[in-house]
Design an enzyme around this catalytic site. Structure first.
Site, PDB file in Angstrom:
ATOM      1  N   GLU A 100       5.940 -43.816   0.532  1.00 31.21           N
ATOM      2  CA  GLU A 100       5.451 -44.680  -0.546  1.00 31.21           C
ATOM      3  C   GLU A 100       6.205 -46.002  -0.526  1.00 31.21           C
ATOM      4  O   GLU A 100       7.420 -46.021  -0.361  1.00 31.21           O
ATOM      5  CB  GLU A 100       5.738 -44.058  -1.923  1.00 31.21           C
ATOM      6  CG  GLU A 100       5.067 -42.757  -2.170  1.00 31.21           C
ATOM      7  CD  GLU A 100       5.603 -42.029  -3.412  1.00 31.21           C
ATOM      8  OE1 GLU A 100       4.797 -41.375  -4.065  1.00 31.21           O
ATOM      9  OE2 GLU A 100       6.811 -42.107  -3.704  1.00 31.21           O
TER      10      GLU A 100
ATOM     11  N   ARG B  65       8.888 -30.956  -6.714  1.00 26.37           N
ATOM     12  CA  ARG B  65       9.546 -31.494  -7.907  1.00 26.37           C
ATOM     13  C   ARG B  65      10.922 -30.888  -8.140  1.00 26.37           C
ATOM     14  O   ARG B  65      11.156 -29.724  -7.823  1.00 26.37           O
ATOM     15  CB  ARG B  65       8.657 -31.260  -9.129  1.00 26.37           C
ATOM     16  CG  ARG B  65       7.356 -32.040  -9.051  1.00 26.37           C
ATOM     17  CD  ARG B  65       6.542 -31.960 -10.331  1.00 26.37           C
ATOM     18  NE  ARG B  65       5.414 -32.876 -10.233  1.00 26.37           N
ATOM     19  CZ  ARG B  65       4.281 -32.604  -9.613  1.00 26.37           C
ATOM     20  NH1 ARG B  65       4.118 -31.429  -9.041  1.00 26.37           N
ATOM     21  NH2 ARG B  65       3.317 -33.498  -9.540  1.00 26.37           N
TER      22      ARG B  65
ATOM     23  N   HIS C  30       9.029 -35.882  -1.026  1.00 24.72           N
ATOM     24  CA  HIS C  30       7.807 -35.648  -0.259  1.00 24.72           C
ATOM     25  C   HIS C  30       8.181 -35.154   1.133  1.00 24.72           C
ATOM     26  O   HIS C  30       9.189 -35.583   1.693  1.00 24.72           O
ATOM     27  CB  HIS C  30       6.985 -36.934  -0.169  1.00 24.72           C
ATOM     28  CG  HIS C  30       6.701 -37.532  -1.511  1.00 24.72           C
ATOM     29  ND1 HIS C  30       5.972 -36.876  -2.472  1.00 24.72           N
ATOM     30  CD2 HIS C  30       7.077 -38.692  -2.072  1.00 24.72           C
ATOM     31  CE1 HIS C  30       5.910 -37.631  -3.554  1.00 24.72           C
ATOM     32  NE2 HIS C  30       6.566 -38.742  -3.347  1.00 24.72           N
TER      33      HIS C  30
ATOM     34  N   HIS D 116      13.463 -39.129  -5.567  1.00 24.18           N
ATOM     35  CA  HIS D 116      13.239 -40.334  -6.366  1.00 24.18           C
ATOM     36  C   HIS D 116      12.509 -39.996  -7.651  1.00 24.18           C
ATOM     37  O   HIS D 116      11.901 -38.932  -7.769  1.00 24.18           O
ATOM     38  CB  HIS D 116      12.453 -41.367  -5.561  1.00 24.18           C
ATOM     39  CG  HIS D 116      11.115 -40.876  -5.084  1.00 24.18           C
ATOM     40  ND1 HIS D 116      10.974 -40.147  -3.931  1.00 24.18           N
ATOM     41  CD2 HIS D 116       9.874 -40.972  -5.612  1.00 24.18           C
ATOM     42  CE1 HIS D 116       9.704 -39.838  -3.759  1.00 24.18           C
ATOM     43  NE2 HIS D 116       9.003 -40.310  -4.772  1.00 24.18           N
TER      44      HIS D 116
ATOM     45  N   GLN E 233      11.212 -36.200  -7.584  1.00 21.50           N
ATOM     46  CA  GLN E 233      10.399 -35.613  -6.531  1.00 21.50           C
ATOM     47  C   GLN E 233      10.863 -35.986  -5.137  1.00 21.50           C
ATOM     48  O   GLN E 233      11.598 -36.948  -4.940  1.00 21.50           O
ATOM     49  CB  GLN E 233       8.942 -36.016  -6.705  1.00 21.50           C
ATOM     50  CG  GLN E 233       8.733 -37.506  -6.906  1.00 21.50           C
ATOM     51  CD  GLN E 233       7.309 -37.799  -7.343  1.00 21.50           C
ATOM     52  OE1 GLN E 233       6.559 -38.363  -6.559  1.00 21.50           O
ATOM     53  NE2 GLN E 233       6.921 -37.410  -8.544  1.00 21.50           N
TER      54      GLN E 233
HETATM   55 ZN   LIG Z   1       6.905 -40.069  -4.933  1.00 21.69          ZN
END
Ligand SMILES: [Zn+2]
Length: 406
Positions: A140, A287, A105, A268, A103
């Site tokens: 994240e 994705r 972001h 990642h 994925q």
């Molecule tokens: Zn992620």
């Protein structure tokens, strides 16, 4: 008087996604799991779909999102409320048994405009082809609780060429990459017809899956994860193109206590292990394979940074409190602290915003002068902005503290 307290016990919520393990989170939270359900994630936060519950002094429960809304400036603090208008982070424990999708972001700016565009098109929020669930970015930070394996960013040029050359079935990609062209390489594997994907990957899998099954591969080899992915996701004649990415991205192993930050645009995937994860409060995921879920290739390509990444493994720096380790990142939405406390040596903390403190190991008593709360392993404390409170550990105790940079 408990009524003036700024500290509360907090109850998070378990997510039973199918990729989760059956033992780690139940043991951590002291929950039975006799029917061996997957316990994938434990959420601590104010996300509207899955709010944690605040235990009020009278013993009743209130969802954290409603609790924050009744006095956002007081509970979040003025600065965080003005900047974010909500609890800016989401804090989780993860137990990854089966690998998660690859994925990327979006940036904050991209998420704002794309969320708005999908709204104007009228795509329902819960539609399977909806990319943007909210208008937020999702940087994240994850900290390993066990030996942890993940894919993180494109390999450096030399390492990428080396793995492609070592893998006969992937040598056709060497001239496409041409030593530098990450965009052309990724575009090729992500847009190739399915029958071509199968033509390239089937011989690879025919070679490595038997090695995997006989136990001849190990976790530090891309082949190990490619074979495992094939056994997890692939239907005959529809091999998952995410398997190419296992070779293109850095294969990273974190030891317990090590952390890594994943900013917008860094592709990642979590492969295996347990971690604490702290992220901006968002659900925006694009994705790129290792999944049966929706993949929007043009959108994924648009938000991916086509550059090599040298994984930056973070060990943290000493904080102002004795036993405190801080894991700073560029994100303003959150900051992770770890507290390693000695039995009988109390520490005093002041909450910079609504902070969430998870007891990973040990036992501690928290007091703000108005209220005293005993917490064992697997239990969680909420301290609202400005709370000054003492933590007194009765044994060696490790806690993880979600806050904002301050
Ligand atoms: Zn992620």
């Amino acid at each position: 008087m408990a009524n003036n307290t700024k500290i509360f016990k907090l109850q998070g919520k378990v997510q039973h996604y199918t990729w989760g393990g059956t033992d780690f989170i139940p043991a951590l939270l002291h929950l039975p799991n006799n029917d061996k359900k997957p316990f994938a994630e434990y959420w601590m936060g104010a996300h509207d779909n899955v709010p944690s519950e605040v235990v009020l002094p009278d013993g009743s429960l209130q969802p954290l999102n409603a609790f924050v809304k009744q006095d956002a400036a007081g509970i979040l603090g003025k600065a965080v409320n003005e900047r974010f208008g909500r609890l800016p982070y989401l804090f989780k424990v993860l137990d990854v048994k089966d690998m998660l999708s690859i994925q990327v972001h979006p940036t904050k700016q991209a998420a704002v405009s794309a969320f708005d565009a999908e709204n104007r098109k009228g795509t329902p929020l819960n539609a399977p082809n909806r990319n943007y669930k909210d208008d937020n970015h999702k940087p994240e930070l994850m900290l390993a609780l066990s030996d942890f394996w993940l894919l993180h960013g494109f390999k450096a040029p030399q390492a990428l060429v080396t793995i492609l050359m070592q893998t006969p079935e992937l040598q056709f990609l060497v001239p496409v990459f041409d030593g530098k062209n990450y965009h052309a390489l990724y575009e090729m594997v992500m847009t190739m017809d399915q029958h071509e994907v199968d033509e390239h990957l089937q011989p690879l899998l025919d070679r490595i899956v038997p090695l995997y099954e006989k136990g001849f591969l190990n976790r530090s080899q891309e082949d190990f994860w490619a074979a495992r992915a094939a056994k997890t996701f692939c239907e005959p004649n529809k091999l998952d193109r995410g398997i190419f990415s296992i070779y293109l991205f850095n294969l990273v192993n974190l030891k317990p206590g090590e952390a890594i930050f994943q900013d917008a645009g860094i592709p990642h995937a979590y492969l295996e292990g347990q971690n604490m994860e702290l992220m901006a409060n968002s659900d925006n995921v694009l994705r790129g394979g290792l999944t049966n879920k929706y993949i929007d290739v043009p959108e994924l390509m648009h938000h991916t940074k086509f550059e090599p990444v040298i994984p930056d493994i973070l060990k943290g720096t000493d904080g102002p409190v004795i036993g405190e380790t801080v894991f700073p990142t560029p994100a303003a939405d959150f900051e992770l602290h770890r507290l390693t406390l000695k039995a009988g040596s109390p520490v005093t903390l002041t909450a910079a915003t609504a902070e969430i403190l998870f007891v990973y190991e040990g036992a501690v008593s928290a007091s703000d002068g108005n209220n005293e709360i005993s917490l064992g392993s697997g239990e969680t404390l909420l301290a609202t902005a400005g709370a000054s409170f003492e933590l007194t550990p009765s044994q060696h105790t490790v806690m993880f503290n979600a806050t904002v940079p301050h």
